[in-house]
Design an enzyme around this catalytic site. Sequence first.
Site, PDB file in Angstrom:
ATOM      1  N   PRO A   1      42.613  43.113  38.381  1.00 40.23           N
ATOM      2  CG  PRO A   1      43.939  44.022  40.088  1.00 40.23           C
ATOM      3  CD  PRO A   1      42.642  44.764  39.874  1.00 40.23           C
TER       4      PRO A   1
ATOM      5  N   GLY B   1      34.828  29.335  42.260  1.00 42.33           N
ATOM      6  CA  GLY B   1      35.065  31.015  43.194  1.00 42.33           C
ATOM      7  C   GLY B   1      33.361  30.199  43.892  1.00 42.33           C
TER       8      GLY B   1
ATOM      9  CB  VAL C   1      37.181  28.262  35.230  1.00 47.79           C
ATOM     10  CG1 VAL C   1      37.921  28.155  34.171  1.00 47.79           C
ATOM     11  CG2 VAL C   1      37.030  29.184  35.537  1.00 47.79           C
TER      12      VAL C   1
ATOM     13  CG  ASP D   1      34.034  37.344  35.532  1.00 51.98           C
ATOM     14  OD1 ASP D   1      33.054  37.008  35.038  1.00 51.98           O
ATOM     15  OD2 ASP D   1      34.196  37.277  36.518  1.00 51.98           O
TER      16      ASP D   1
ATOM     17  CG  ASP E   1      33.463  42.267  38.676  1.00 50.26           C
ATOM     18  OD1 ASP E   1      33.647  43.144  39.533  1.00 50.26           O
ATOM     19  OD2 ASP E   1      33.444  41.214  38.822  1.00 50.26           O
TER      20      ASP E   1
ATOM     21  CG  LEU F   1      42.238  25.369  34.586  1.00 44.47           C
ATOM     22  CD1 LEU F   1      41.695  26.300  33.457  1.00 44.47           C
ATOM     23  CD2 LEU F   1      43.309  25.025  34.944  1.00 44.47           C
ATOM     24  N   GLY F   2      39.946  26.380  39.043  1.00 42.83           N
ATOM     25  CA  GLY F   2      39.762  27.465  40.432  1.00 42.83           C
ATOM     26  C   GLY F   2      37.626  26.751  40.612  1.00 42.83           C
TER      27      GLY F   2
ATOM     28  CG  ASN G   1      37.518  39.806  36.756  1.00 48.72           C
ATOM     29  OD1 ASN G   1      37.488  38.411  37.243  1.00 48.72           O
ATOM     30  ND2 ASN G   1      36.745  40.556  36.778  1.00 48.72           N
TER      31      ASN G   1
ATOM     32  CG  MET H   1      28.965  34.054  40.992  1.00 51.05           C
ATOM     33  SD  MET H   1      28.582  35.664  40.466  1.00 51.05           S
ATOM     34  CE  MET H   1      30.816  35.440  39.602  1.00 51.05           C
TER      35      MET H   1
END
Length: 375
Positions: free
Chosen positions: A180, A64, A69, A195, A177, A61-62, A182, A66
């Site tokens: 938008p 980053g 997902v 998150d 954190d 899905l994506g 998240n 860290m």
Amino acid sequence: MASSSRPPDPDRRAPADQPAPAKSPVSAADTKRPSDSVPMASGPFNKLPLRFGRYQVEQLLGRGAMGAVYLARDTQLDRLVALKIPKLSGSGAAKLLARLKTEAKAAAQIDHPSLCHVYDTGDIDGISYIAMQYIEGKTLKQVLETDPKSPREAVELVIRLAEGLAEAHARHIYHRDLKPENIKINRRGLPVIMDFGLAKLASTVTSDAGKTQSGTILGSPAYMSPEQAAGKVDDIDHRSDLYSLGVMLFEMLTGQWPFTGAALQVMGQKTILDPPSPLSVKPDLDPQLAAICHKLIAKNREDRFQSAGELVAALQAVNLGAAAVPAQLPQTPPARARVEKPVGLSDVRAAQPLAARMEQARRSVSGKAQAKPTP
């Protein structure tokens, strides 16, 4: 101040929760073999096996900084989930794994429609993971890029987010954190906070305040509170989350952030300057709403709203016009036009009370009997 003129986001991390394609990939994945794999985020593992414990991995899905997902199906409960896989490599691997466990523990303690649920966490073949509720939809950041919100829509959205935060804050869990990226907007148009990887739990307050944490910057520059920007970890609490919510409200009302510039500039401005009022950008805003937003982003946390519940009550008192009737509610049919007609004797009689009509009939019969000639 058009949103198109907004400077680049100081937080350069790519969103890890991209919307799924319109057509579900489940049927296509059913034809794959268990030995197949899908691409994985960079790190010690290049591929994630299609069969990952009880989960059938469908697609990435994506990804980053860290980790990544994935969309997967829980084969035991037959439901789609979002699998978060951290990128555990380098010197920060231990800290990232601890953050993953913190997120699972934080989210598992709270239950609210505006908060993403965590179903499972663990380690399979040396790969740590969190299985979370899969929210189909776009992030709030993606939505705002193409669909700016009216003041009333912004208020409704912030109220729902604040209600979810109130549930977390009641358990002394602070997100730290909020931004938008998240927040996902589900298919019903409702916001869901994602998150909790930087969440602060009451049970971890002591370790967070240790010397190794002093000066640590937690959060995303554009949305972090002044105490976060200054690295004052001990001062971060529920009011820090409310500040971040205030920045989002400011952004939805004006199309820009309270402070702009490079990341370090924004963080410095927050710690030494009082925030601007939304009215300085959009003078035609409702003054009561602008005052609420300005209070949310006060430099000193003592000057902000002291609870999410207090914020909800203040927003509900703002009169921005009646909300539109939801599409799923039945509409009242229009009244049929009345056709006027001349009033006749029958109408007059029908309008008389029953007792009056009976008395009138008795007198009529009595009068006829008296008028009858005697033989």
